[in-house]
Design a protein around this motif. Structure first.
Motif, short mmCIF file in Angstrom:
data_model
loop_
_atom_site.label_atom_id
_atom_site.label_comp_id
_atom_site.label_asym_id
_atom_site.label_seq_id
_atom_site.Cartn_x
_atom_site.Cartn_y
_atom_site.Cartn_z
N LYS A 99 39.78 -12.55 -94.12
CA LYS A 99 38.50 -13.48 -94.54
C LYS A 99 38.54 -14.73 -93.68
N ILE B 196 37.45 -14.22 -90.22
CA ILE B 196 35.95 -13.97 -89.91
C ILE B 196 35.22 -15.28 -90.10
N THR C 108 28.09 -13.94 -93.99
CA THR C 108 29.53 -13.07 -94.13
C THR C 108 29.28 -12.37 -95.47
#
Length: 364
Positions: free
Chosen positions: A205, A208, A228
């Motif tokens: 995470k 990203i 996201t």
């Protein structure tokens, strides 16, 4: 003049028959003379008869046993020499002796040589295609820069408005050459295996979010919503820098080939086919890819829409090829789904650190 090694008669069998017959004939003559006290003439006749009889028997046995197999061995070697390869699966060996073993080894050598020649041919074709592709890709920016500089030297440099515009265009093409050179070095290292993956555990995470922050300005400029969808925190095992490059390439393409007011979603979810892996996806609402092009989008220098890549000066046509090689180097899988004028989805698998659990900790 070079003699043919294989004719109807076998020189190997004939030579063996002469040696064997001579030894047996001498042994029979001596035994008849000294053990049986036979007259010298009769001993000589007996030795000569045994020489002929044993010689014929040895010749026939060796010829039947060896000659056809030697011919087979010779034919296989001739095929290798002339680069003519055939399937030897139907070739049967019954004697299970040294000669049969040699035939089997030669057949294996033939297959190895065939595979190596095919590999070298693929490399040669790859080299020719690669050189052709590079020449084509370098030609456009180089000629453009040359044209701008020639125009400036021919008098446009004295026009403040024109010279700045031409210098900016030349700079864009220089940047394009820089991007192309960087990507060429990267894909060359990936394809030759020179670039090794540094496998480590990291929070997917966080990576990203980092990539999204890097490309947020570009998304805003293109009027594309970048968001996201990561319902859980996943820790994965991979090369963080290489996976970062994969995500940057995919998200950058999703923005580049999108429409005004479009959307790009970067998400992660558990992979239904393997609980030890997660599926990372980048989905857009862009121009899409036709089915006939889906298999080619990861080829070097292939572009779905060449005009867009040329407009921003950054497209090299190597981004997805780099993605493919990085995912392949990780022994993971890459999936591409697209509907023209609707959306495209690029997804790939990554191995979770905790392979016994389907997900890690929940986010706040």
């Amino acid at each position: 003049m070079r003699k043919k090694p294989f004719q109807r008669s076998s020189r190997l069998a004939f030579r063996s028959a002469i040696y064997a017959g001579l030894l047996i004939g001498i042994a029979a003559g001596v035994a008849a003379k000294f053990l049986l006290n036979t007259a010298f003439t009769n001993s000589l006749l007996l030795g000569g008869g045994m020489f002929l009889l044993s010689g014929i028997i040895v010749y026939v046995i060796i010829y039947k046993q060896q000659f056809s197999r030697l011919e087979t061995l010779n034919q296989i070697n001739k095929n290798i020499l002339n680069k003519r390869f055939r399937d030897y699966e139907e070739l049967k060996t019954k004697n299970h002796d040294e000669l049969d073993y040699l035939i089997k080894q030669t057949v294996r050598a033939s297959k190895t040589v065939e595979r190596e020649i095919q590999r070298l041919n693929r490399i040669e074709n790859y080299r020719k295609e690669f050189i052709g592709d590079i020449s084509h890709e370098l030609k456009t920016p180089i000629f453009a820069i040359q044209g701008f500089i020639e125009t400036l030297l021919n008098g446009a440099i004295d026009d403040a408005e024109v010279n700045r515009k031409f210098l900016e265009k030349a700079m864009r093409n220089v940047n394009r050459l820089i991007y192309l050179t960087k990507d060429l070095m990267e894909i060359s290292k990936l394809e030759t295996g020179e670039l090794k993956s540094d496998i480590q555990d990291f929070n997917l995470k966080e990576l990203i979010v980092e990539v999204v922050n890097i490309l947020q300005y570009k998304a805003d400029k293109a009027d594309v919503l970048l968001k996201t969808n990561i319902p859980h925190v996943f820790s994965v095992s991979a090369d963080r820098n290489q996976i970062k490059q994969v995500l940057i390439n995919l998200v950058d393409n999703a923005i580049k080939y999108n429409v005004e007011g479009g959307k790009v979603t970067v998400g992660v979810k558990s992979w239904a086919e393997d609980e030890s892996r997660v599926l990372v996806y980048v989905k857009d609402t862009g121009i899409g890819i036709s089915q006939q092009h889906i298999e080619r989008v990861t080829e070097r220098f292939f572009r779905v829409d060449k005009s867009r890549s040329r407009e921003d000066g950054e497209g090299t046509g190597l981004g997805l090829a780099i993605v493919k090689h990085i995912i392949k180097a990780h022994d993971e899988e890459l999936f591409i789904e697209s509907t023209p004028k609707v959306s495209s989805s690029f997804s790939f698998t990554l191995s979770k650190v905790d392979r016994t659990s389907a997900e890690a900790e929940l986010t706040n």
